[in-house]
Design a protein around this motif. Structure first.
Motif, PDB file in Angstrom:
ATOM      1  N   ALA A 106       0.236 -22.660  -6.725  1.00  0.00           N
ATOM      2  CA  ALA A 106       0.467 -24.466  -6.884  1.00  0.00           C
ATOM      3  C   ALA A 106      -0.897 -25.025  -7.101  1.00  0.00           C
ATOM      4  O   ALA A 106      -1.029 -25.354  -8.203  1.00  0.00           O
ATOM      5  CB  ALA A 106       1.529 -25.537  -6.355  1.00  0.00           C
ATOM      6  N   ARG A 107      -1.532 -24.826  -5.872  1.00  0.00           N
ATOM      7  CA  ARG A 107      -2.824 -25.417  -6.086  1.00  0.00           C
ATOM      8  C   ARG A 107      -3.596 -24.597  -7.439  1.00  0.00           C
ATOM      9  O   ARG A 107      -4.771 -24.941  -8.435  1.00  0.00           O
ATOM     10  CB  ARG A 107      -3.243 -25.276  -4.855  1.00  0.00           C
ATOM     11  N   ALA A 108      -3.290 -23.561  -7.674  1.00  0.00           N
ATOM     12  CA  ALA A 108      -4.028 -22.901  -8.514  1.00  0.00           C
ATOM     13  C   ALA A 108      -3.669 -22.253 -10.306  1.00  0.00           C
ATOM     14  O   ALA A 108      -4.496 -23.009 -10.986  1.00  0.00           O
ATOM     15  CB  ALA A 108      -3.505 -21.318  -8.300  1.00  0.00           C
ATOM     16  N   VAL A 109      -1.917 -23.256  -9.891  1.00  0.00           N
ATOM     17  CA  VAL A 109      -2.062 -23.346 -11.597  1.00  0.00           C
ATOM     18  C   VAL A 109      -2.382 -25.188 -11.365  1.00  0.00           C
ATOM     19  O   VAL A 109      -2.469 -25.597 -12.870  1.00  0.00           O
ATOM     20  CB  VAL A 109       0.051 -23.765 -11.269  1.00  0.00           C
ATOM     21  N   MET A 110      -2.175 -25.401 -10.581  1.00  0.00           N
ATOM     22  CA  MET A 110      -2.843 -27.282 -10.687  1.00  0.00           C
ATOM     23  C   MET A 110      -4.473 -26.669 -11.765  1.00  0.00           C
ATOM     24  O   MET A 110      -4.990 -27.422 -12.241  1.00  0.00           O
ATOM     25  CB  MET A 110      -3.105 -28.376  -9.806  1.00  0.00           C
ATOM     26  N   GLY A 111      -5.625 -25.916 -11.093  1.00  0.00           N
ATOM     27  CA  GLY A 111      -6.565 -25.055 -10.962  1.00  0.00           C
ATOM     28  C   GLY A 111      -6.933 -24.511 -12.641  1.00  0.00           C
ATOM     29  O   GLY A 111      -7.266 -25.375 -13.272  1.00  0.00           O
ATOM     30  N   VAL A 112      -6.170 -24.300 -13.192  1.00  0.00           N
ATOM     31  CA  VAL A 112      -5.025 -24.044 -14.919  1.00  0.00           C
ATOM     32  C   VAL A 112      -5.374 -25.551 -15.271  1.00  0.00           C
ATOM     33  O   VAL A 112      -6.154 -25.310 -16.533  1.00  0.00           O
ATOM     34  CB  VAL A 112      -4.662 -23.336 -14.949  1.00  0.00           C
ATOM     35  N   GLY A 113      -4.597 -25.878 -14.785  1.00  0.00           N
ATOM     36  CA  GLY A 113      -4.270 -27.428 -15.835  1.00  0.00           C
ATOM     37  C   GLY A 113      -5.334 -28.741 -15.936  1.00  0.00           C
ATOM     38  O   GLY A 113      -6.089 -28.553 -16.629  1.00  0.00           O
ATOM     39  N   ALA A 114      -6.407 -28.176 -14.537  1.00  0.00           N
ATOM     40  CA  ALA A 114      -7.808 -29.816 -15.302  1.00  0.00           C
ATOM     41  C   ALA A 114      -8.792 -28.535 -15.453  1.00  0.00           C
ATOM     42  O   ALA A 114      -9.615 -29.185 -16.470  1.00  0.00           O
ATOM     43  CB  ALA A 114      -7.950 -28.861 -13.493  1.00  0.00           C
ATOM     44  N   ALA A 115      -8.914 -27.101 -15.812  1.00  0.00           N
ATOM     45  CA  ALA A 115      -9.542 -26.597 -16.851  1.00  0.00           C
ATOM     46  C   ALA A 115      -9.381 -26.621 -17.574  1.00  0.00           C
ATOM     47  O   ALA A 115     -10.964 -26.622 -18.773  1.00  0.00           O
ATOM     48  CB  ALA A 115     -10.211 -25.110 -16.106  1.00  0.00           C
ATOM     49  N   LEU A 116      -8.169 -26.925 -18.507  1.00  0.00           N
ATOM     50  CA  LEU A 116      -8.091 -27.481 -19.783  1.00  0.00           C
ATOM     51  C   LEU A 116      -8.322 -29.126 -19.812  1.00  0.00           C
ATOM     52  O   LEU A 116      -9.470 -28.756 -20.773  1.00  0.00           O
ATOM     53  CB  LEU A 116      -6.904 -27.230 -19.650  1.00  0.00           C
ATOM     54  N   VAL A 117      -8.440 -29.976 -19.404  1.00  0.00           N
ATOM     55  CA  VAL A 117      -8.484 -30.664 -19.457  1.00  0.00           C
ATOM     56  C   VAL A 117      -9.912 -31.499 -19.436  1.00  0.00           C
ATOM     57  O   VAL A 117     -10.055 -32.281 -20.111  1.00  0.00           O
ATOM     58  CB  VAL A 117      -7.865 -31.521 -18.294  1.00  0.00           C
ATOM     59  N   THR A 118     -10.439 -30.983 -17.983  1.00  0.00           N
ATOM     60  CA  THR A 118     -12.219 -31.848 -17.950  1.00  0.00           C
ATOM     61  C   THR A 118     -13.073 -31.446 -18.867  1.00  0.00           C
ATOM     62  O   THR A 118     -13.422 -32.749 -19.341  1.00  0.00           O
ATOM     63  CB  THR A 118     -12.319 -30.684 -16.318  1.00  0.00           C
ATOM     64  N   PRO A 119     -13.105 -29.886 -19.110  1.00  0.00           N
ATOM     65  CA  PRO A 119     -13.495 -29.642 -20.569  1.00  0.00           C
ATOM     66  C   PRO A 119     -13.669 -30.636 -21.913  1.00  0.00           C
ATOM     67  O   PRO A 119     -14.329 -31.235 -22.406  1.00  0.00           O
ATOM     68  CB  PRO A 119     -14.226 -28.874 -20.931  1.00  0.00           C
ATOM     69  N   LEU A 120     -12.423 -30.751 -22.020  1.00  0.00           N
ATOM     70  CA  LEU A 120     -11.646 -31.554 -23.785  1.00  0.00           C
ATOM     71  C   LEU A 120     -11.963 -33.360 -23.431  1.00  0.00           C
ATOM     72  O   LEU A 120     -12.102 -33.356 -24.640  1.00  0.00           O
ATOM     73  CB  LEU A 120     -10.381 -30.929 -23.635  1.00  0.00           C
ATOM     74  N   SER A 121     -11.770 -33.539 -22.323  1.00  0.00           N
ATOM     75  CA  SER A 121     -11.815 -34.906 -22.738  1.00  0.00           C
ATOM     76  C   SER A 121     -12.816 -35.830 -22.946  1.00  0.00           C
ATOM     77  O   SER A 121     -12.926 -36.681 -23.712  1.00  0.00           O
ATOM     78  CB  SER A 121     -11.044 -35.749 -20.613  1.00  0.00           C
ATOM     79  N   LEU A 122     -13.845 -35.323 -22.590  1.00  0.00           N
ATOM     80  CA  LEU A 122     -15.346 -35.993 -23.687  1.00  0.00           C
ATOM     81  C   LEU A 122     -15.297 -35.414 -24.623  1.00  0.00           C
ATOM     82  O   LEU A 122     -16.265 -36.460 -25.007  1.00  0.00           O
ATOM     83  CB  LEU A 122     -16.283 -35.376 -22.253  1.00  0.00           C
ATOM     84  N   SER A 123     -15.073 -34.193 -24.901  1.00  0.00           N
ATOM     85  CA  SER A 123     -15.661 -33.320 -26.072  1.00  0.00           C
ATOM     86  C   SER A 123     -14.490 -33.915 -27.715  1.00  0.00           C
ATOM     87  O   SER A 123     -15.260 -34.077 -28.747  1.00  0.00           O
ATOM     88  CB  SER A 123     -14.688 -32.269 -26.362  1.00  0.00           C
ATOM     89  N   VAL A 124     -13.854 -34.864 -27.231  1.00  0.00           N
ATOM     90  CA  VAL A 124     -13.155 -35.237 -28.282  1.00  0.00           C
ATOM     91  C   VAL A 124     -13.306 -36.857 -28.534  1.00  0.00           C
ATOM     92  O   VAL A 124     -13.511 -37.824 -29.749  1.00  0.00           O
ATOM     93  CB  VAL A 124     -11.471 -35.733 -28.043  1.00  0.00           C
ATOM     94  N   LEU A 125     -14.048 -37.805 -27.900  1.00  0.00           N
ATOM     95  CA  LEU A 125     -14.804 -38.591 -27.779  1.00  0.00           C
ATOM     96  C   LEU A 125     -15.841 -39.314 -29.081  1.00  0.00           C
ATOM     97  O   LEU A 125     -15.845 -40.319 -29.608  1.00  0.00           O
ATOM     98  CB  LEU A 125     -15.671 -39.358 -26.232  1.00  0.00           C
ATOM     99  N   PRO A 126     -16.765 -38.347 -29.329  1.00  0.00           N
ATOM    100  CA  PRO A 126     -17.290 -38.220 -30.644  1.00  0.00           C
ATOM    101  C   PRO A 126     -16.843 -38.828 -31.905  1.00  0.00           C
ATOM    102  O   PRO A 126     -17.186 -38.762 -32.703  1.00  0.00           O
ATOM    103  CB  PRO A 126     -18.276 -36.474 -30.826  1.00  0.00           C
TER     104      PRO A 126
END
Length: 513
Positions: A106-126
């Motif tokens: 389950a933690r590995a699956v959560m890591g997949v989700g976090a990897a998608l969210v983290t770099p994209l959260s800031l990239s949409v701000l501009p």
């Protein structure tokens, strides 16, 4: 060229991103408080506890770069929603898990989700905010992520005092659902079809190489460093990571741009930031069992008692910019690492009878050193890059920091497990009970309770504090060596302060739109 939306809902959209970052932020620390309880309920060894923490971090680190590219090519909002959905599914799996292996999965699956969210959260701000508002928006999003760190232990402690351990996973479900709904209705879709394609071979090499390295380190204290499986895993890790580097150096548009490390300012700031993360994640892994098993605090009490470190971090976050402005980034990073080293050396003097007051003192100093070194190192690393490389440099820096965190948990946790097992006195216990007691301080207390042996419980406490002292001593030495490297090799004047180098991180983000 960035097209900035003038939609008045942009601040609500920022709220959606804040909810996402806050969820990921406190998930990074919420499990540390829950591990002792989960170890008792699931019968988890120290190695299995390390994997429960590391499965998330290893997958997170390995997939962060390709996840960012997926968002660029197929739509950042789409990938954000997908990431939050995967994170939600992993959290549900964790809440329903019935054994250690299911929790690790389950933690590995959560890591997949976090990897998608983290770099994209800031990239949409501009695309949401113009230059005059962007700094404020980035600051709010970053603060949300940092705020999650102290919230994790407190929320986790409260949940464990009132519900079963699966509640630390279940709390993510409504938060992720709110993030999905907010992204769906408030975020505009952006993409960059011209970005490099995701290299599946490089992604596989990164994931398997890092996984083999962490596996070898975690299994070594139990099997022995000369065990064929351990040696095979460590050897495979070296070969896989070397193959990754060779492949990425030959690709015209690499996913992991290793040539960025040729920039001295970026290289040594990245080394400093990675080592600071190594020390902090290892510390957060070894400390909760001490507060719970040795000092006897409940889960909520443990979370609250970690707050002095966050207090030191908050002070440092306000102090660091002033120190950089007055003395330069090299002095700030070096001084922060020296403070961190002092905290490690002071903490290594902790005894069974020290009490919490002494622990609170060196925890506060740890937070101060952490903030004073990490913030200028991150800024200095990105500012040392050419204008058109800030985006890829940010991805590489974040990836290496996550790798440092994974290795910190694996290496320092293994060091603690070996020292604890060697010092624990199991004289008079049956072989099976002795093996169980040697698995962790929580297991030793359970065996002592069943056997009615106050002597075993006292030995377990002493052995754990001895192992924790060794870990903190190693952390202090690592921080001191890092301080010497920073003082010797970091540029004397930050590139960010030179003419013609304004707001490179923002411009690099712009270039990726």
């Amino acid at each position: 060229m960035v097209t900035v939306t003038t939609d008045t809902r942009r601040w609500w959209a920022l709220g959606a991103l804040v909810a996402s970052m806050l969820t990921l932020g406190f998930d990074m620390t919420i499990l540390n408080v829950a591990l002792p309880t989960m170890a008792a309920d699931l019968g988890a060894t120290t190695g299995q506890q390390q994997w429960m923490a590391d499965a998330y971090v290893v997958v997170f680190a390995a997939l962060m770069l390709p996840a960012g590219l997926l968002g660029d090519r197929f739509g950042r909002r789409r990938m954000l929603i997908t990431g939050l959905g995967v994170f939600l599914a992993g959290s549900l799996l964790g809440a329903l898990a019935g054994d250690v292996n299911a929790v690790i999965a389950a933690r590995a699956v959560m890591g997949v989700g976090a990897a998608l969210v983290t770099p994209l959260s800031l990239s949409v701000l501009p695309t949401l905010f113009g230059p005059e508002e962007r700094t404020k928006a980035v600051g709010i999003a970053s603060a949300a992520s940092a705020l999650g760190l102290p919230l994790g232990p407190i929320i986790g402690g409260w949940l464990l005092n009132h519900f079963w351990w699966g509640s630390v996973f279940l709390i993510n479900v409504p938060m992720a659902a709110i993030g999905i709904a907010a992204c769906l209705f408030l975020l505009p879709e952006t993409k960059d079809p011209a970005s490099p394609e995701v290299d599946t071979v490089s992604t596989a090499l990164a994931a398997t190489g890092l996984g083999a390295l962490v596996y070898g380190i975690i299994e070594a204290p139990t099997r022995g460093w000369g065990d064929p499986l351990v040696l095979g895993m460590l050897g495979a890790a070296v070969l896989l990571i070397a193959a990754l580097v060779v492949r990425e150096r030959r690709v015209e548009r690499p996913m992991l741009d290793m040539t960025l490390l040729a920039h001295r300012g970026f290289l040594f700031n990245t080394v400093a930031a990675t080592l600071v993360t190594f020390i902090l994640t290892g510390l957060l892994f070894v400390l909760p069992p001490y507060l719970q098993a040795v000092l006897g605090h409940d889960a909520l009490g443990t979370g609250v008692r970690l707050l002095p470190m966050m207090g030191g971090l908050l002070v440092a976050s306000r102090l660091a910019p002033q120190v950089v402005a007055r003395f330069g980034a090299r002095a700030a990073v070096s001084a922060g690492l020296v403070v961190l080293a002092f905290a490690g050396f002071l903490g290594s003097r902790t005894t069974v009878d020290s009490g919490y007051g002494f622990v609170a003192l060196w925890l506060t100093i740890t937070g101060l050193g952490f903030g004073l070194s990490l913030i200028p190192a991150m800024n200095g690393g990105l500012s040392a890059l050419p204008r058109d490389r800030a985006g890829s440099g940010s991805g590489l820096l974040m990836t290496l920091r996550q790798v440092g965190g994974a290795i910190g948990i694996a290496l320092l946790g293994s060091l603690l497990a070996g020292a604890f097992r060697d010092r624990l006195d199991v004289t008079g216990l049956p072989a099976g009970a002795a093996d169980t007691a040697g698995e962790s301080v929580v297991a030793a207390h359970l065996v002592a309770e069943r056997a009615g042996s106050a002597q075993l419980a006292a030995s377990a406490n002493a052995a754990y504090v001895h192992g924790m002292g060794i870990v903190l001593l190693v952390c202090g030495i690592a921080a001191l060596v890092s301080a010497l490297l920073a003082a010797a090799f970091l540029p004397g004047t930050p590139d960010a302060e030179q003419p013609g180098a304004p707001d490179m991180a923002a411009e690099g983000a712009d270039a990726r739109q």
